[in-house]
Design a protein around this motif. Structure first.
Motif, short mmCIF file in Angstrom:
data_model
loop_
_atom_site.label_atom_id
_atom_site.label_comp_id
_atom_site.label_asym_id
_atom_site.label_seq_id
_atom_site.Cartn_x
_atom_site.Cartn_y
_atom_site.Cartn_z
N ALA A 189 -18.23 68.12 68.74
CA ALA A 189 -17.84 68.47 68.78
C ALA A 189 -17.51 68.59 70.45
O ALA A 189 -16.46 68.10 71.24
N ALA A 190 -18.20 67.88 70.63
CA ALA A 190 -18.82 67.75 72.61
C ALA A 190 -17.94 66.68 72.75
O ALA A 190 -17.62 66.68 73.99
N ASN A 191 -17.99 65.12 72.28
CA ASN A 191 -17.34 64.10 72.76
C ASN A 191 -15.91 64.20 71.86
O ASN A 191 -15.39 63.12 72.13
N LEU A 192 -15.46 65.59 71.33
CA LEU A 192 -13.92 65.60 70.76
C LEU A 192 -13.73 64.62 69.96
O LEU A 192 -11.93 63.83 69.69
N ALA A 210 -12.30 73.98 61.67
CA ALA A 210 -11.79 75.29 61.56
C ALA A 210 -13.08 75.76 62.39
O ALA A 210 -12.69 76.87 63.37
N PRO A 211 -14.65 75.58 61.91
CA PRO A 211 -15.34 76.38 62.69
C PRO A 211 -15.20 76.52 64.27
O PRO A 211 -16.19 77.21 65.00
N HIS A 212 -15.12 74.68 64.78
CA HIS A 212 -15.36 74.37 66.37
C HIS A 212 -14.51 74.97 66.46
O HIS A 212 -14.05 74.41 67.43
N ARG A 213 -12.83 75.71 65.76
CA ARG A 213 -11.68 75.75 66.52
C ARG A 213 -10.64 74.46 67.31
O ARG A 213 -9.98 74.09 67.92
N LEU A 214 -11.18 72.83 66.53
CA LEU A 214 -10.71 71.67 66.86
C LEU A 214 -9.79 71.56 65.29
O LEU A 214 -9.99 72.34 63.93
N ARG A 215 -9.09 70.64 65.26
CA ARG A 215 -8.33 70.32 64.79
C ARG A 215 -7.76 68.41 64.62
O ARG A 215 -8.09 68.11 66.19
N ALA A 267 -8.68 67.68 69.26
CA ALA A 267 -7.98 68.25 70.18
C ALA A 267 -8.40 69.29 69.86
O ALA A 267 -8.23 70.10 68.89
N PRO A 268 -9.04 70.08 70.65
CA PRO A 268 -8.60 71.69 71.06
C PRO A 268 -7.26 73.06 69.67
O PRO A 268 -6.39 72.54 70.25
N GLU A 269 -7.62 73.70 69.31
CA GLU A 269 -6.90 74.58 68.26
C GLU A 269 -6.01 74.95 69.50
O GLU A 269 -6.28 75.53 70.86
#
Length: 516
Positions: A100-103, A121-126, A211-213
């Motif tokens: 998550a830190a480096n996407l 989803a728990p990281h609010r990422l897609r 990418a961030p949600e």
């Protein structure tokens, strides 16, 4: 069990090697019927990159053809053997590693897009990479092998088992002792394997950009004809940064409203969960009941309408709404009437479904597609509609309906005519249908005359699209490739294929002209 099957079972485990007729027939199919298809000789399901390399090394020793396969949700015969072959089923390759830190994330090629979305989803990422609506069963490796309309820039690197069993890592996965965050260090070897339909190797791992949600706003508009809709869509693509735009003709609109009760409840629940506030949840879920009805009412034959559905993204919903407001002005100038944005809101909340695998009444479904330059899209749609009229009487005689999905997520327009007709469903369809649908639709009689007409019509329509400059994803064994290329480019394709697969064993026959 043959000596090859026994040797594969020894290396992979007997549970992961199949030779029974049912498994081999299923592994040799996709969503359409191919008269020259043959069942797999053996189906293997390796559980890691290393196991895939071991299996391919053994298959090279035996001189066997290899057909890589994900979920099989394609319609261009890219996963359908046309001669004796061992099918490498990648659906056990389901590891997910999230940075998550480096996407970034590195996932097994058999990971479904839905499983990846749930892990993120728990990281609010897609995933930044676009994915298909069939992502509840379609795999990440399948997209890498087939391509999708739009960009493949969300893929950062690959691990690929080559024909001789060696493992090649590309892009972000090439550097040792470094995070897999950058694709373009040196030549873009990743791009060489994207869209190869397994002709160059078996993809086992995929590095993805995350990418961030974001927040979103939506808009839907009804038009009296396809020309007006396409004018609006093209102008929006040229001037408004919307994240997603797609349009449906009257036939498709009516089908979109025919949600089974349980499907509608799941969709409403997903919309409510994503809304983020009680007020927005009430507003959005209310649209599930009212919005589809409003679209269908306008889409009756007496007042036939295309509908255009837009999603814009931003840091806040208000920021995203700025894009929708700009698109709203363009749609109104083209004659569009705003309707409830139920469909794009529901699709964003619940992006993956295989409900469209068959028609609303269990009809067999198969599309053909082309990605058009913006400047030729309107003329191409008009030419396609004229071709439908020319074939209309024959289509009606065989009970074949034609609908369209049109979409854009950049400087192109994808047009996807879809055929629906009553016919026997194949095991691949029945495998993924809900139990209630399986009970309703499993007993249809074969309709070979309609299939033959659809086969001919698909070729007519992709010819129309090609004459307007179309290109295609999932080339498979269906769309022409080398014959449309510059001679130097076609020769390079042959040289790459012969370098990576000198004996021509990797998915023989895909990528027309690649084997010289």
């Amino acid at each position: 069990m043959s000596s090859l099957a026994a040797a594969l079972a020894e290396r992979l485990g007997a549970a992961h090697v199949s030779t029974d007729l049912e498994s081999c027939a299923l592994a040799g199919s996709d969503l359409f019927e191919w008269p020259d298809a043959v069942p797999a000789e053996i189906v293997i399901r390796p559980g890691s990159t290393a196991e895939t390399g071991i299996a391919l090394r053994l298959l090279a020793e035996f001189g066997r053809a290899v057909v890589p396969r994900g979920a099989g949700m394609s319609y261009s015969a890219g996963v359908v053997p046309k001669g004796p072959a061992v099918v490498v089923d990648t659906t056990r390759l389901t590891s997910i590693s999230i940075d998550a830190a480096n996407l970034t994330a590195v996932v097994g090629a058999g990971t479904t897009w839905q499983a990846l979305a749930q892990a993120l989803a728990p990281h609010r990422l897609r995933a930044a990479q676009a994915s298909p609506v069939s992502g509840s069963v379609s795999t990440v490796g399948g997209v890498a092998a087939q391509n999708l309309p739009g960009t493949m820039d969300g893929i950062l690197g690959l691990a690929v088992a080559l024909a001789d069993g060696s493992i090649a890592r590309t892009g972000a996965l090439t550097l040792q002792h470094a995070p897999p965050f950058w694709r373009h260090m040196g030549p873009d070897l990743t791009g060489m394997f994207l869209g190869d339909c397994g002709a160059f190797g078996v993809k086992t791992e995929v590095a993805l950009r995350l990418a961030p949600e974001s927040e979103a706003a939506h808009g839907s508009f009804a038009f009296g004809n396809g020309a007006a809709m396409m004018s609006a869509l093209v102008e929006i693509a040229q001037s408004v940064p919307v994240a997603r735009a797609f349009a449906m003709d009257p036939v498709r609109v009516r089908g979109a409203g025919d949600l089974p009760a349980m499907e509608a409840l799941r969709t409403a629940g997903a919309v409510a969960a994503r809304a983020g506030s009680v007020y927005r949840a009430m507003r959005d879920v209310a649209g599930i009941a009212g919005g589809a009805t409003a679209v269908r009412e306008r889409s009756r034959p007496a007042d036939a309408a295309w509908t255009l559905h837009l999603t814009a993204e931003g840091l806040t919903e208000a920021v995203a709404e700025v894009g929708i407001e700009a698109a709203r002005r363009i749609a109104a100038a083209a004659g569009g009437q705003e309707v409830s944005a139920t469909i794009p809101r529901a699709l964003r909340a619940r992006p993956y479904t295989i409900r469209g695998l068959v028609g609303p009444a269990g009809e067999r479904w198969v599309p053909v597609h082309g990605m058009l330059p913006l400047a030729t899209a309107r003329d191409c749609l008009a030419a396609l509609e004229a071709a439908h009229v020319a074939m209309g009487a024959e289509m009606a005689e065989h009970g074949i309906a034609v609908s369209h999905m049109v979409s854009s997520a950049g400087a192109y327009v994808s047009i996807e005519p879809m055929f629906l007709w009553r016919d026997a469903l194949d095991p691949l369809h029945l495998k993924h249908l809900a139990e209630s649908s399986r009970a309703r639709f499993a007993g249809f009689a074969p309709n070979p005359a309609a299939r033959a007409l659809v086969r001919r019509a698909r070729e007519v329509l992709f010819g129309v699209m090609d004459s307007h400059g179309a290109v295609h994803a999932q080339i498979g064994r269906f769309y022409p490739l080398a014959s449309r290329m510059d001679p130097g480019a076609a020769a390079l394709l042959v040289r790459v294929k012969s370098m990576l697969d000198p004996r021509g064993r990797m998915n023989p026959g895909v990528l027309e002209g690649s084997q010289g």
